[in-house]
Scaffold this motif. Sequence first.
Motif, PDB file in Angstrom:
ATOM      1  N   PHE A   8      19.730  42.309  80.163  1.00  0.00           N
ATOM      2  CA  PHE A   8      20.760  42.987  79.363  1.00  0.00           C
ATOM      3  C   PHE A   8      20.872  44.463  79.769  1.00  0.00           C
ATOM      4  O   PHE A   8      21.986  44.987  79.945  1.00  0.00           O
ATOM      5  CB  PHE A   8      20.413  42.865  77.871  1.00  0.00           C
ATOM      6  N   CYS A   9      19.749  45.115  79.958  1.00  0.00           N
ATOM      7  CA  CYS A   9      19.774  46.522  80.372  1.00  0.00           C
ATOM      8  C   CYS A   9      20.324  46.661  81.788  1.00  0.00           C
ATOM      9  O   CYS A   9      21.071  47.610  82.086  1.00  0.00           O
ATOM     10  CB  CYS A   9      18.350  47.102  80.294  1.00  0.00           C
ATOM     11  N   LEU A  10      20.006  45.732  82.666  1.00  0.00           N
ATOM     12  CA  LEU A  10      20.478  45.800  84.043  1.00  0.00           C
ATOM     13  C   LEU A  10      22.000  45.646  84.106  1.00  0.00           C
ATOM     14  O   LEU A  10      22.682  46.369  84.852  1.00  0.00           O
ATOM     15  CB  LEU A  10      19.786  44.715  84.878  1.00  0.00           C
ATOM     16  N   ILE A  11      22.521  44.733  83.315  1.00  0.00           N
ATOM     17  CA  ILE A  11      23.987  44.517  83.320  1.00  0.00           C
ATOM     18  C   ILE A  11      24.714  45.758  82.793  1.00  0.00           C
ATOM     19  O   ILE A  11      25.735  46.171  83.334  1.00  0.00           O
ATOM     20  CB  ILE A  11      24.328  43.280  82.490  1.00  0.00           C
ATOM     21  N   ASN A  12      24.178  46.366  81.757  1.00  0.00           N
ATOM     22  CA  ASN A  12      24.807  47.581  81.207  1.00  0.00           C
ATOM     23  C   ASN A  12      24.805  48.703  82.218  1.00  0.00           C
ATOM     24  O   ASN A  12      25.788  49.455  82.351  1.00  0.00           O
ATOM     25  CB  ASN A  12      24.078  48.020  79.935  1.00  0.00           C
ATOM     26  N   ILE A  13      23.717  48.841  82.980  1.00  0.00           N
ATOM     27  CA  ILE A  13      23.649  49.905  83.990  1.00  0.00           C
ATOM     28  C   ILE A  13      24.684  49.668  85.079  1.00  0.00           C
ATOM     29  O   ILE A  13      25.394  50.578  85.527  1.00  0.00           O
ATOM     30  CB  ILE A  13      22.234  49.980  84.584  1.00  0.00           C
ATOM     31  N   ILE A  14      24.825  48.398  85.487  1.00  0.00           N
ATOM     32  CA  ILE A  14      25.801  48.076  86.530  1.00  0.00           C
ATOM     33  C   ILE A  14      27.227  48.361  86.044  1.00  0.00           C
ATOM     34  O   ILE A  14      28.064  48.919  86.771  1.00  0.00           O
ATOM     35  CB  ILE A  14      25.644  46.610  86.973  1.00  0.00           C
ATOM     36  N   LEU A  15      27.528  47.976  84.797  1.00  0.00           N
ATOM     37  CA  LEU A  15      28.866  48.200  84.259  1.00  0.00           C
ATOM     38  C   LEU A  15      29.173  49.679  84.131  1.00  0.00           C
ATOM     39  O   LEU A  15      30.271  50.135  84.476  1.00  0.00           O
ATOM     40  CB  LEU A  15      29.005  47.508  82.895  1.00  0.00           C
ATOM     41  N   LEU A  16      28.208  50.442  83.647  1.00  0.00           N
ATOM     42  CA  LEU A  16      28.434  51.875  83.497  1.00  0.00           C
ATOM     43  C   LEU A  16      28.608  52.542  84.840  1.00  0.00           C
ATOM     44  O   LEU A  16      29.464  53.427  85.024  1.00  0.00           O
ATOM     45  CB  LEU A  16      27.261  52.514  82.739  1.00  0.00           C
ATOM     46  N   THR A  17      27.846  52.110  85.830  1.00  0.00           N
ATOM     47  CA  THR A  17      27.974  52.695  87.165  1.00  0.00           C
ATOM     48  C   THR A  17      29.314  52.341  87.786  1.00  0.00           C
ATOM     49  O   THR A  17      29.997  53.179  88.396  1.00  0.00           O
ATOM     50  CB  THR A  17      26.832  52.192  88.071  1.00  0.00           C
ATOM     51  N   GLY A  18      29.741  51.092  87.596  1.00  0.00           N
ATOM     52  CA  GLY A  18      31.025  50.672  88.144  1.00  0.00           C
ATOM     53  C   GLY A  18      32.180  51.375  87.485  1.00  0.00           C
ATOM     54  O   GLY A  18      33.145  51.774  88.144  1.00  0.00           O
ATOM     55  N   SER A  19      32.158  51.566  86.158  1.00  0.00           N
ATOM     56  CA  SER A  19      33.258  52.210  85.472  1.00  0.00           C
ATOM     57  C   SER A  19      33.351  53.659  85.832  1.00  0.00           C
ATOM     58  O   SER A  19      34.434  54.229  85.878  1.00  0.00           O
ATOM     59  CB  SER A  19      33.096  52.057  83.945  1.00  0.00           C
ATOM     60  N   SER A  20      32.241  54.283  86.127  1.00  0.00           N
ATOM     61  CA  SER A  20      32.285  55.693  86.504  1.00  0.00           C
ATOM     62  C   SER A  20      32.765  55.875  87.918  1.00  0.00           C
ATOM     63  O   SER A  20      33.272  56.935  88.282  1.00  0.00           O
ATOM     64  CB  SER A  20      30.891  56.328  86.334  1.00  0.00           C
ATOM     65  N   CYS A  21      32.645  54.880  88.731  1.00  0.00           N
ATOM     66  CA  CYS A  21      33.065  54.996  90.120  1.00  0.00           C
ATOM     67  C   CYS A  21      34.435  54.399  90.377  1.00  0.00           C
ATOM     68  O   CYS A  21      34.992  54.600  91.456  1.00  0.00           O
ATOM     69  CB  CYS A  21      32.029  54.288  91.024  1.00  0.00           C
ATOM     70  N   GLY A  22      35.045  53.609  89.409  1.00  0.00           N
ATOM     71  CA  GLY A  22      36.335  52.985  89.619  1.00  0.00           C
ATOM     72  C   GLY A  22      37.492  53.933  89.314  1.00  0.00           C
ATOM     73  O   GLY A  22      37.345  55.138  89.122  1.00  0.00           O
ATOM     74  N   GLU A  46      47.471  61.981  85.418  1.00  0.00           N
ATOM     75  CA  GLU A  46      46.779  62.169  86.708  1.00  0.00           C
ATOM     76  C   GLU A  46      45.582  61.230  86.767  1.00  0.00           C
ATOM     77  O   GLU A  46      44.935  60.963  85.756  1.00  0.00           O
ATOM     78  CB  GLU A  46      46.337  63.621  86.850  1.00  0.00           C
ATOM     79  N   PHE A  47      45.267  60.748  87.969  1.00  0.00           N
ATOM     80  CA  PHE A  47      44.226  59.741  88.112  1.00  0.00           C
ATOM     81  C   PHE A  47      43.418  60.011  89.386  1.00  0.00           C
ATOM     82  O   PHE A  47      43.846  60.744  90.285  1.00  0.00           O
ATOM     83  CB  PHE A  47      44.836  58.339  88.154  1.00  0.00           C
ATOM     84  N   THR A  48      42.245  59.349  89.433  1.00  0.00           N
ATOM     85  CA  THR A  48      41.381  59.376  90.626  1.00  0.00           C
ATOM     86  C   THR A  48      41.031  57.947  91.001  1.00  0.00           C
ATOM     87  O   THR A  48      40.949  57.056  90.134  1.00  0.00           O
ATOM     88  CB  THR A  48      40.081  60.158  90.360  1.00  0.00           C
ATOM     89  N   LEU A  49      40.801  57.713  92.283  1.00  0.00           N
ATOM     90  CA  LEU A  49      40.485  56.389  92.785  1.00  0.00           C
ATOM     91  C   LEU A  49      39.038  56.356  93.271  1.00  0.00           C
ATOM     92  O   LEU A  49      38.456  57.396  93.601  1.00  0.00           O
ATOM     93  CB  LEU A  49      41.433  56.013  93.929  1.00  0.00           C
ATOM     94  N   ALA A  50      38.476  55.166  93.314  1.00  0.00           N
ATOM     95  CA  ALA A  50      37.119  54.961  93.822  1.00  0.00           C
ATOM     96  C   ALA A  50      37.201  54.190  95.135  1.00  0.00           C
ATOM     97  O   ALA A  50      38.246  53.652  95.493  1.00  0.00           O
ATOM     98  CB  ALA A  50      36.274  54.191  92.802  1.00  0.00           C
ATOM     99  N   ALA A  51      36.058  54.138  95.825  1.00  0.00           N
ATOM    100  CA  ALA A  51      36.031  53.467  97.119  1.00  0.00           C
ATOM    101  C   ALA A  51      36.289  51.974  96.986  1.00  0.00           C
ATOM    102  O   ALA A  51      36.832  51.332  97.887  1.00  0.00           O
ATOM    103  CB  ALA A  51      34.686  53.698  97.814  1.00  0.00           C
ATOM    104  N   VAL A  52      35.942  51.420  95.816  1.00  0.00           N
ATOM    105  CA  VAL A  52      36.125  49.982  95.643  1.00  0.00           C
ATOM    106  C   VAL A  52      37.580  49.614  95.359  1.00  0.00           C
ATOM    107  O   VAL A  52      37.960  48.432  95.457  1.00  0.00           O
ATOM    108  CB  VAL A  52      35.244  49.486  94.476  1.00  0.00           C
ATOM    109  N   ASP A  53      38.417  50.632  95.028  1.00  0.00           N
ATOM    110  CA  ASP A  53      39.828  50.371  94.728  1.00  0.00           C
ATOM    111  C   ASP A  53      40.593  50.299  96.050  1.00  0.00           C
ATOM    112  O   ASP A  53      41.079  51.303  96.575  1.00  0.00           O
ATOM    113  CB  ASP A  53      40.407  51.478  93.849  1.00  0.00           C
ATOM    114  N   SER A  54      40.704  49.108  96.552  1.00  0.00           N
ATOM    115  CA  SER A  54      41.272  48.933  97.879  1.00  0.00           C
ATOM    116  C   SER A  54      42.641  48.253  97.880  1.00  0.00           C
ATOM    117  O   SER A  54      43.261  48.141  98.946  1.00  0.00           O
ATOM    118  CB  SER A  54      40.288  48.108  98.741  1.00  0.00           C
TER     119      SER A  54
END
Length: 372
Positions: A8-22, A46-54
């Motif tokens: 549960f903690c691992l999934i939350n960390i992944i989601l938070l990391t992904g949302s901050s980088c998307g 105004e918006f910013t893009l992440a590397a995963v937004d391809s």
Amino acid sequence: MDFRTFWFCLINIILLTGSSCGLQITSTGSTSIEKASGESVKLDCEFTLAAVDSGPLDIEWSLQPSDNQKEEQVVIVYSGDRAFEHYYDPLKGRVHFNSPDPKNGDASMNIMGLKATDTGTYQCKVKKVPGIASRKFLLTVMVRPSKPRCYVEGPTQVGKDMVLRCSSVEGTQPLKYIWEKTTGNKLLPAMAVLDPVGGTMSLRNATEATSGTYRCMAQNRVGTEECMVEVNVTPPPNTAGIIAAAVICVLLALILIALILFCCCRARHKKKYEKEIAYEIREDVPPPKSRVSTARSFTSVGSQRSSLGSMSPSNLHEYVKPQYDKIPSDEYERPPSHAPVPLPSRMAGPNLSRMGAIPVMIPAQNRDGSIV
């Protein structure tokens, strides 16, 4: 720590990391905007893009309906490196992207020449697979107050009550009216009663100090308009003088009416008298004269009757036949059927006498119809 808690903690960390980088919308301004009609507004997105937004970049602005059962109206779109700005007819020609190249991170939209009908909820949606982000704005377009109309209602006399009124025909509510005096000591009368919503100011028991120039300001959150009114309080009129003047005027009017009636009656009588004089018979017309021939005929009839008694039946035939044949035929002609039939010789006077006939003398007539 058990296994379930670890995952549960691992999934939350992944989601938070992904949302901050998307993909993220970075605008932080107010999402509730009030503007006056005729102005322009910028809705920041105004918006910013992440590397995963391809994936391909798509930007869409839409107007959200007030009724959930209705569909949203697309206002403007950026897709395939191209802007499309003619989706919504009410905003056609008045809406466009703030940046000529929105893919650089500015999806903001500008609306020119705002109208009251432009009020609504607008949504900015930016999508670049796998990232998606959106932001909503509540736009309220308010109408400035129109120039108000100021006027005085009631008598402007000392000791009387009057009302100063101020009203604007147009303007988004709530409207507020403010009164102030611009001349003299610039203080409102002590007996003034203000109504900031209705725009009235009541002045009770007015005095000469109430006279002056007053200004009314109509305002709302987007504008202010004003108007001026002049108040001139005068002393009460001379009531006794007015009554006396009114009485004199009424008497003069009655005298004038009586004079007119007298002249009319006199003229009428004069006309009637002249008419009677014109038709009066001034001399008698003599009666028509009787015909001489008629009088003469009656005289002849009398003489013939006197001589008729002395005639005997023996000479009746000689008298009747020649006189009857002398009746003129030019003035009185009998029809042929009534022509006298001559008596036969055997029906002479003696014969008639023996038959019991009464001897009668038939008078003769002249040419003019008189009996001879």
